[in-house]
Scaffold this active site. Structure first.
Site, mmCIF file in Angstrom:
data_model
loop_
_atom_site.group_PDB
_atom_site.id
_atom_site.type_symbol
_atom_site.label_atom_id
_atom_site.label_comp_id
_atom_site.label_asym_id
_atom_site.label_seq_id
_atom_site.Cartn_x
_atom_site.Cartn_y
_atom_site.Cartn_z
ATOM 1 N N HIS A 17 3.755 -6.339 6.839
ATOM 2 C CA HIS A 17 3.102 -5.181 6.237
ATOM 3 C C HIS A 17 1.613 -5.224 6.583
ATOM 4 O O HIS A 17 1.095 -6.263 6.991
ATOM 5 C CB HIS A 17 3.304 -5.245 4.716
ATOM 6 C CG HIS A 17 2.942 -3.978 4.020
ATOM 7 N ND1 HIS A 17 3.502 -2.764 4.341
ATOM 8 C CD2 HIS A 17 2.094 -3.740 2.986
ATOM 9 C CE1 HIS A 17 3.002 -1.833 3.557
ATOM 10 N NE2 HIS A 17 2.134 -2.395 2.720
ATOM 11 N N ASP A 73 -3.244 -0.013 -0.907
ATOM 12 C CA ASP A 73 -2.125 0.052 0.044
ATOM 13 C C ASP A 73 -1.767 1.508 0.284
ATOM 14 O O ASP A 73 -1.052 2.115 -0.513
ATOM 15 C CB ASP A 73 -0.926 -0.720 -0.518
ATOM 16 C CG ASP A 73 0.185 -0.843 0.527
ATOM 17 O OD1 ASP A 73 0.076 -0.199 1.592
ATOM 18 O OD2 ASP A 73 1.148 -1.582 0.251
ATOM 19 N N CYS A 129 3.365 1.270 8.459
ATOM 20 C CA CYS A 129 2.273 0.819 7.604
ATOM 21 C C CYS A 129 0.979 0.570 8.379
ATOM 22 O O CYS A 129 -0.107 0.846 7.861
ATOM 23 C CB CYS A 129 2.692 -0.429 6.842
ATOM 24 S SG CYS A 129 3.268 -1.750 7.903
#
Lengths: 664, 322
Positions: free
Chosen positions: A462, A478, A418
């Site tokens: 994250h 995201d 991520c």
């Protein structure tokens, strides 16, 4: 040279064995934690001393012991590189205790070993305070105390059941005092003197900066980051973004938090209204954050209130005034959706900046999107489409990136976790002229039905991006979801992803045993959470809450001491009464049982008279309380059988016991 | 001049409290209660307090609740140990049996019977400077504890103050009580090493005509019984195949001895008394009739254990005030 030592004391073997066993038990956490070589050597030393005792030989000479001690201390120094600090200190304590055991030539040495054992227990809790360790504490204290009782019994030098039982009684009797002191002993915030440098090492968590590979490191850890309880139902999975450090400064590789002037701090909830305009329903939550030795606090995206002892940065990051070194509980109100409040970032704001040496390919790609799009939102969509349609892979073990990580990632390796996607996306947006920043935190959380809270683990760490849109303010984007949409709904499965590098997600219990396992884990965690809340986190604040619940708000130090004293006196009196009460002197179990029966009769208002025979008593019961007569008759008949029959039946006593028990 | 043992000074605690230790006479019963039980921490107890302090400082400094819990648990154990140690002595019921008279130099044994309402462990009894006697009290029966006191002078021996103490169960506290035993026994002078022969007062036929048995006058033969001394066997008769015959002697009783203090040559009173003691023991062993004359007292002629005791007591208490 062997010189006779007349004062030498040969401890009995049984005592020596018990002492060794309780010592190992007390040192167990350290023995398991330290390098296996050390543990093995220490156990050899213990065994050697036991073997000497078995052969009836005295403890080794002073010279040999000094030599061994020096060697052991040297070994610890080599292993840890220092003497000071928590780790080497604990290792030294255990080693020196073992050397004391090797010496053991006076009863006083054995006594000292018991004390050292207790001290080892205390030191072990500096490393962990888990529920398991709490249970181990009880066992180890009991073992040590039993040996201690044996040492103090001049006529029984070997450990016996009686000693263990007495030790158990001492511990049980100590519990009320433990509770009283635990609750009321004045707690002061902060340490008395500075702690050794490594006092808080070994805690994991997000840091205030991000580099490729930092967050995927965390993904391997099952450790709990925090637990959250909600006033209402927990938010849906798609909203479970936990906001941590907001990173705006970058050199292309490393991302950092931008500095904030003291005047920009939002120190109250009212101030928070300056930068955001809440929309929709507020989510009230209580977080229990595990210590991470950093200043940031986590909260559901986006926090709109400021807990005590914290402040809010203008980029909506909650900051604690002190490093979080203890588990911390705080309440926050968050709004999953917020409107624009602050003005747009200036033309030269760092959220627009990118390094001068940014890969020209990145710049070209972003500018191309910008030229083709008719709105900023279209640029965002185009970027996400790019990640989704090009051959990007979501993996925990991406290849190492060189001097120009974003370019290499976007055009060559295309494999990342991520943080790679968030960093690349943010730079692409900035290159396309949109203010953007990276937000790190956690995504998801496992709902624990047993305790009605959400557990967020380090593996849920994250990173995502926020982009400034003129009409909406900072909007969360995201990019990871463009490659792995299942990341939002599911948690990363830790064990499996480690080896292969491929990210696998937890599937919620499809099979029965999986569901059962999950449920067990959750129940255990709920226990742990309570343990944390009620035992480990009982500090100055909780003590104040507890006292005001007792009707004693704002108790001073002195007042607390006085309260403690006032409660201590009756407690001690009670204990003294319990210990010193006259004991039932009747030896005959039948007589004892009959007396129990008489006490129970008294509860029914019948007081057996002195000199009244059981038969007369029964007659009186028949007249005054006929309802009791059958049960009382059974007791009296059996008692008489035992008393007056020359050879009472073998089970008569048991029958009497049952009859008395049945008589209520 | 030997006299009763000097009474030791009172122990500090009791001086401070201005209290005499309770006294226990033979046949009496004494129950220990909070009025006469004292308790103070031992060196181990102080060490334990130091350990608790260290743990507490660590707990405060690291703000570690389990270290707090450990500290408080151990503190509780200490309090429990204090109460248990105290209880170990509280409620004990003591009874005293007196000691038999004893020869100077041999221990005099007083027996204390100790009773409790349950089992008591790790009790000890000692008197000034003596090694403690460790004992337990079983739940059912009284414990009989022997207190062996050394004897250094003839005269009255009073055990005086004894100490009953315990440190069980953890040795953190020393709990004790003093009891003054109001019993006494007498100690006779140790017999002199060499005796010489006691002076004979005269020979006369016994009043009842029997002669008894002895070693002086030959009376005749009788058949051998197992246990007879082989020296008395008439081996010549055995050689003549007349079977085993034993020579019998008699007539000792007809000799009387007056043991007179003033007739002795030694200048030292004690030496004279020790010589007299030796003669008393020898004459009694030989089953003679003897009497004792001391300045101011006289034990008439007699024989047997009572006579022995009368004489020894007179020797023990000669010149001794009560």
């Amino acid at each position: 040279m062997a010189t006779a030592r007349p004062a030498d004391w040969q401890p009995p073997r049984g005592l020596l064995l018990a002492l060794a066993a309780s010592l190992i038990l007390a040192g167990l956490p350290q023995l398991l934690r330290q390098p296996a070589v050390l543990t093995l050597l220490w156990l050899v030393l213990l065994g050697w001393r036991l073997a000497l005792a078995w052969q009836g030989r005295p403890s080794p000479s002073t010279w040999l012991r000094l030599l061994l001690t020096a060697a052991g201390v040297g070994l610890i120094l080599v292993e840890y590189g220092a003497f000071f600090g928590r780790e080497p200190g604990s290792a030294l304590l255990v080693f020196l205790s073992i050397m004391k055991f090797v010496e053991l030539r006076r009863p006083r040495d054995a006594q000292l070993l018991i004390f050292l054992g207790y001290f080892m227990l205390g030191v072990a809790f500096l490393f962990s305070q888990s529920l398991w360790l709490g249970a181990w504490l009880v066992l180890a204290v009991w073992a040590l105390t039993s040996v201690w009782v044996t040492l103090s019994d001049p006529r029984r030098p070997l450990p016996t059941r009686r000693h263990a039982r007495l030790a158990g009684r001492l511990l049980l009797g100590a519990v009320p005092l433990l509770l009283l002191l635990f609750l009321l002993f004045p707690r002061i915030p902060g340490p008395l003197w500075s702690l050794p440098g490594d006092a808080h090492s070994g805690v994991t968590g997000l840091s205030d900066s991000m580099e490729p590979g930092r967050i995927s490191e965390l993904a391997g850890s099952e450790a709990v980051a925090f637990r959250v309880q909600f006033d209402g139902p927990p938010p849906p999975p798609a909203q479970r973004y936990w906001r941590g450090p907001v990173l705006a400064l970058t050199d292309g590789r490393r991302w950092e938090v931008r500095p904030v002037r003291a005047g920009q701090r939002l120190t109250s909830t009212a101030h928070a209204g300056r930068v955001l305009e809440p929309r929709g329903e507020p989510v009230r939550q209580t977080l229990t954050l595990e210590p991470h030795n950093q200043v940031h606090l986590l909260a559901l995206d986006r926090p709109a209130s400021v807990p005590d002892g914290a402040w809010l940065r203008p980029d909506l990051q909650l900051i604690s005034e002190a490093r979080v070194r203890l588990r911390q509980r705080y309440q926050v109100v968050s709004y999953p959706r917020v409107g624009v409040a602050a003005s747009a970032p200036g033309r030269r704001d760092i959220t627009r900046g990118y390094p001068a040496d940014l890969d020209p390919r990145v710049l070209a790609l972003a500018r191309g999107w910008r030229a083709a799009a008719d709105s900023p939102q279209a640029v965002i969509d185009q970027a996400l489409r790019h990640f989704n349609q090009e051959n990007f892979i979501y993996t925990l073990t991406p290849p190492r990136l060189g001097a120009n990580p974003v370019g290499e990632f976007l055009f060559e390796t295309r494999r990342g976790f991520c943080e790679h996607y968030a960093a690349a996306f943010t730079l692409l947006m900035r290159a396309a002229g949109l203010p953007a920043r990276v937000v790190t935190g956690y995504l998801g959380g496992e709902y624990n039905a047993a305790g009605d809270y959400l557990i967020v683990r380090q593996s849920d760490a994250h990173a995502w991006a926020e982009v400034w849109l003129a009409e909406e303010g900072w909007v969360r984007v995201d990019p990871t979801t463009a490659i792995a949409p299942e990341r939002i709904e599911s948690r990363i499965e830790v064990g499996a992803s480690r080896d292969s590098g491929a990210v696998r997600f937890w599937a919620d219990g499809t099979r029965g045993w999986q569901r059962a396992l999950q449920q067990m884990r959750q129940t255990w965690d709920a226990f742990n959470h309570r343990w944390n809340q009620w035992v480990l986190d009982y500090g100055p604040e909780r003590q104040r809450d507890f006292l005001s619940a007792l009707g004693l708000p704002d108790v001073s130090w002195r007042g607390l001491g006085l309260t403690l004293l006032l409660l201590l006196i009756p407690l001690l009196a009670l204990l003294a009464w319990w210990i010193l009460r006259p004991r039932e002197t009747a030896r005959d179990p039948a007589v004892r049982l009959y007396r129990t029966f008489c006490r129970r009769l008294h509860r029914h208002g019948i007081r057996p008279q002195p000199g009244e025979t059981p038969r007369q008593l029964l007659l009186r019961i028949r007249q005054t309380r006929p309802a009791l007569a059958p049960a009382a008759g059974r007791v009296i008949q059996r008692y008489q059988l035992l008393r007056y029959r020359r050879r009472p039946p073998r089970d008569a006593l048991e029958a009497l016991r049952r009859a008395v028990r049945a008589f209520r | 001049m030997p006299s009763t043992l000097p009474q030791p000074t009172l122990p500090t605690t009791q001086r401070l409290l201005g209290r005499q230790p309770p006294s226990l006479a033979v046949g009496d019963r004494l129950e220990l209660s909070r009025r006469n039980i004292f308790i103070l921490p031992t060196a181990t107890g102080l060490g334990f307090a130091l350990l608790l302090l260290l743990l507490l400082l660590g707990a405060i400094n690291y703000n570690n609740n389990l270290v707090f819990a450990l500290t408080f648990l151990l503190a509780g154990v200490g309090v429990m140990a204090m109460l248990q140690t105290w209880r170990n002595l509280a409620g004990l019921r003591l009874e005293l049996a007196t000691a038999a008279p004893v020869q100077c130099g041999q221990p005099a044994r007083f027996t204390l019977s100790v009773r409790a309402d349950g089992m008591r462990t790790g009790l000890a009894l000692d008197s000034d400077g003596g090694a403690p006697v460790w004992f337990d009290v079983p739940a059912e029966a009284p414990a009989r504890v022997h207190l062996d006191l050394p004897t250094r002078h003839r005269g009255w021996l009073r055990p005086g103050r004894i100490r009953l103490f315990t440190r069980y169960p953890l040795g953190l506290f020393h709990c004790w009580t003093h009891v003054s035993l109001s019993a006494r026994t007498w100690v006779w002078p140790a017999p002199a090493d060499t005796g010489g022969t006691p002076p004979q007062a005269g020979r006369r036929p016994s009043e009842d005509g029997t002669q008894g048995r002895g070693q002086d006058d030959f009376r005749g033969f009788r058949t051998y019984h197992p246990g007879d001394s082989l020296r008395l066997v008439d081996w010549k008769a055995y050689a003549r195949e007349q079977g085993l015959q034993v020579k019998e002697f008699g007539g000792d009783r007809s000799v009387e001895y007056w043991l007179d203090f003033s007739a002795l040559a030694e200048p030292d009173t004690e030496a004279r008394l020790r010589r007299l003691a030796r003669w008393v023991l020898e004459l009694e062993r030989d089953q003679q009739r003897y009497g004792l004359r001391l300045p101011g007292t006289e034990v008439p002629l007699g024989r047997g254990p009572d006579q022995r005791e009368r004489c020894l007591q007179a020797l023990a208490l000669f010149g001794v005030r009560d």
